[in-house]
Design an enzyme around this catalytic site. Structure first.
Site, PDB file in Angstrom:
ATOM      1  N   CYS A 185       0.831  -1.204   0.000  1.00 24.01           N
ATOM      2  CA  CYS A 185       0.000   0.000   0.000  1.00 24.01           C
ATOM      3  C   CYS A 185       0.867   1.256   0.000  1.00 24.01           C
ATOM      4  O   CYS A 185       1.354   1.693   1.047  1.00 24.01           O
ATOM      5  CB  CYS A 185      -0.914  -0.008   1.226  1.00 24.01           C
ATOM      6  SG  CYS A 185      -1.920   1.474   1.342  1.00 24.01           S
ATOM      7  N   CYS A 208      -0.481   4.113   2.112  1.00 22.44           N
ATOM      8  CA  CYS A 208      -0.273   3.987   3.560  1.00 22.44           C
ATOM      9  C   CYS A 208       1.192   4.260   3.925  1.00 22.44           C
ATOM     10  O   CYS A 208       1.468   4.898   4.926  1.00 22.44           O
ATOM     11  CB  CYS A 208      -0.597   2.575   4.056  1.00 22.44           C
ATOM     12  SG  CYS A 208      -2.031   1.824   3.315  1.00 22.44           S
ATOM     13  N   ASP A 209       2.113   3.737   3.126  1.00 19.85           N
ATOM     14  CA  ASP A 209       3.509   3.677   3.575  1.00 19.85           C
ATOM     15  C   ASP A 209       4.478   4.555   2.781  1.00 19.85           C
ATOM     16  O   ASP A 209       5.633   4.704   3.178  1.00 19.85           O
ATOM     17  CB  ASP A 209       4.013   2.222   3.493  1.00 19.85           C
ATOM     18  CG  ASP A 209       3.187   1.292   4.373  1.00 19.85           C
ATOM     19  OD1 ASP A 209       2.688   1.771   5.406  1.00 19.85           O
ATOM     20  OD2 ASP A 209       3.030   0.112   4.023  1.00 19.85           O
TER      21      ASP A 209
END
Ligand code: NAP
Length: 305
Positions: A133, A136-137
Site C-alpha cells: 500500500c 499507507c507507507d
C-alpha cells in the site's frame, strides 16, 4: 435474531447498508479486520461520479458509512470466523467466538493484496521494507529509491503517487507493456522519476544488518539475467485475492475463491437469502462504483419480501 447482517464495511457493504437501512431493516454491519475496506488505502479516487475534483478514498467510504448510520445501520467491529448457511436461520461465528443469527446475509468482504512469494518478501512485509500500500507507507520513504512490482492500474497509480516523496521509482513488470489503462500507463511513461524494468519478476528481497530492505534481485524472464537493484522499499501491486475463506463450503465459489452469482443474477448466491456484493465476487470490474452498485442491488433484493 437480526433481519439482515452485512459482512464487510467497504463500498459494497456500505452500498448495501444504505439501501437496507433506508428500507427500515436496521441492518447490522460486521466491519471486519479492515474497517472501510481497501478503498481506505487509496489516495485520490478520480472516477467516482459526482466528484469532478476527485475525492480521497478514505473520505469517500467514510461518508458512505455516515450515510448508512444516519438511516439506522449499526456497525460493529467484528470479524467472521465461520458460517453455517444450511438452515433457514443463517448463523455466523465471529472470531471472538460469538454466534450471530440472521434471516438474510449480504457478503461484502472484498479482497486482499496478492503477494509474489519471492524470497524475503513475507519476512520483511509490514514495516521492514515490503508494502502492499503506497498510500499507507509511501511517505516513510521520502527521498529514497523504491520499486513497485506489477503492471496494472494499481501499480501505475502507486508508482506515480510515490514520485511525490521518493527520489526514484522502478516499476518491475513481467511483460514489456502495461496492463493498465492508457491514461495511467502514459502518466508512468512520461514521469521522469519512474523507470520501467520490463520482462522481469521479483526473485528476492534483500535485507541489511538491521533486518530491513536494502534492495531486490529481479530476474529477466527473456534472458534469465539476474539484476540487483538497491531500494528502501518494495511496493507489491499485482492484484488481489478474495477474502472468502470463512465461506468455503457454505456458498458456491470458483477455483480462485470468488463467490459465484447464481445464473445471471449478479448478487444472488446459490443459497436462498444469502447475497454477495463487490470484490469478493467480482474479478473483472473491481471499481468503487461497481462494488457500491452491487451493494445497492444486494440491499434491494435482501429487503424484498
Ligand atoms: P490487475 O489489473 O489484475 O493487474 C495485476 C498486474 O500484476 C498485471 O500487470 C499482472 O501482470 C501482474 N501480476 C499478476 N500476478 C503476478 C505475479 N505473480 N508476479 C508478477 N506480476 C504479476 O490488478 P490491479 O492493478 O490491482 O487492478 C485491479 C482492477 O482495479 C483493474 O480493473 C483496474 O483497472 C482497477 N483499478 C483502477 C484504478 C483507477 O481507475 N484509478 C486504480 C487501481 C485499480 P500481467 O499484466 O502480465 O497479467
Amino acid at each position: 435474531m437480526e433481519e439482515i447482517i452485512i459482512i464487510g464495511s467497504g463500498c459494497a457493504g456500505m452500498g448495501a447498508a444504505i439501501y437496507c437501512a433506508r428500507a427500515g431493516t436496521n441492518p447490522l454491519v460486521l466491519e471486519g479486520s479492515q474497517p472501510g475496506g481497501l478503498l481506505t488505502t487509496t489516495s485520490d479516487v478520480e472516477n467516482f461520479p459526482g466528484f469532478p475534483e476527485g475525492i480521497n478514498g478514505f473520505e469517500l467510504v467514510w461518508r458512505m458509512r455516515e450515510q448508512a448510520q444516519k438511516f439506522g445501520a449499526r456497525i460493529e467491529n467484528v470479524a467472521v470466523a465461520s458460517v453455517d448457511f444450511s438452515g433457514e436461520v443463517k448463523k455466523i461465528t465471529t472470531t471472538d467466538g460469538n454466534v450471530l443469527e440472521a434471516k438474510k446475509i449480504i457478503i461484502a468482504t472484498g479482497s486482499a493484496p496478492r503477494m509474489t512469494g519471492a524470497k524475503g518478501e513475507a519476512e520483511l512485509y509490514g514495516g521492514r521494507g515490503v508494502s502492499a500500500c503506497a498510500t499507507c507507507d509511501g511517505a516513510f520513504y521520502r527521498g529514497k529509491d523504491v520499486v513497485v512490482v506489477g503492471g496494472g492500474d494499481t501499480a501505475c497509480e502507486e508508482a506515480n503517487f510515490l514520485t511525490r516523496f521518493c527520489s526514484s521509482v522502478k516499476i518491475i513488470h513481467r511483460r514489456d507493456e502495461f496492463r493498465a489503462s492508457k491514461i495511467m500507463s502514459d502518466r508512468v511513461l512520461s514521469n521522469e522519476k519512474i523507470e520501467p524494468v520490463w520482462d522481469s519478476v521479483l526473485e528476492e528481497v534483500l535485507k541489511d544488518d538491521n533486518g530491513v530492505c536494502r534492495g531486490v534481485i529481479v530476474k529477466n524472464l527473456k534472458t534469465g539475467e539476474l539484476r540487483e537493484i538497491a531500494c528502501a522499499c518494495v511496493f507489491v501491486a499485482i492484484g488481489h485475492v478474495p477474502n472468502t475463506k470463512a465461506f468455503v463450503g457454505a456458498v458456491d465459489m470458483d477455483a480462485d475463491g470468488y463467490i459465484k452469482a447464481k445464473d445471471n443474477t449478479i448478487v444472488r448466491t446459490n443459497v436462498d437469502n444469502v447475497f454477495v456484493a463487490g470484490d469478493c465476487s467480482d474479478r473483472v470490474f473491481r471499481q468503487a462504483i461497481t462494488a457500491t452498485s452491487m451493494g445497492c442491488m444486494a440491499g434491494i433484493l435482501a429487503t424484498q419480501h
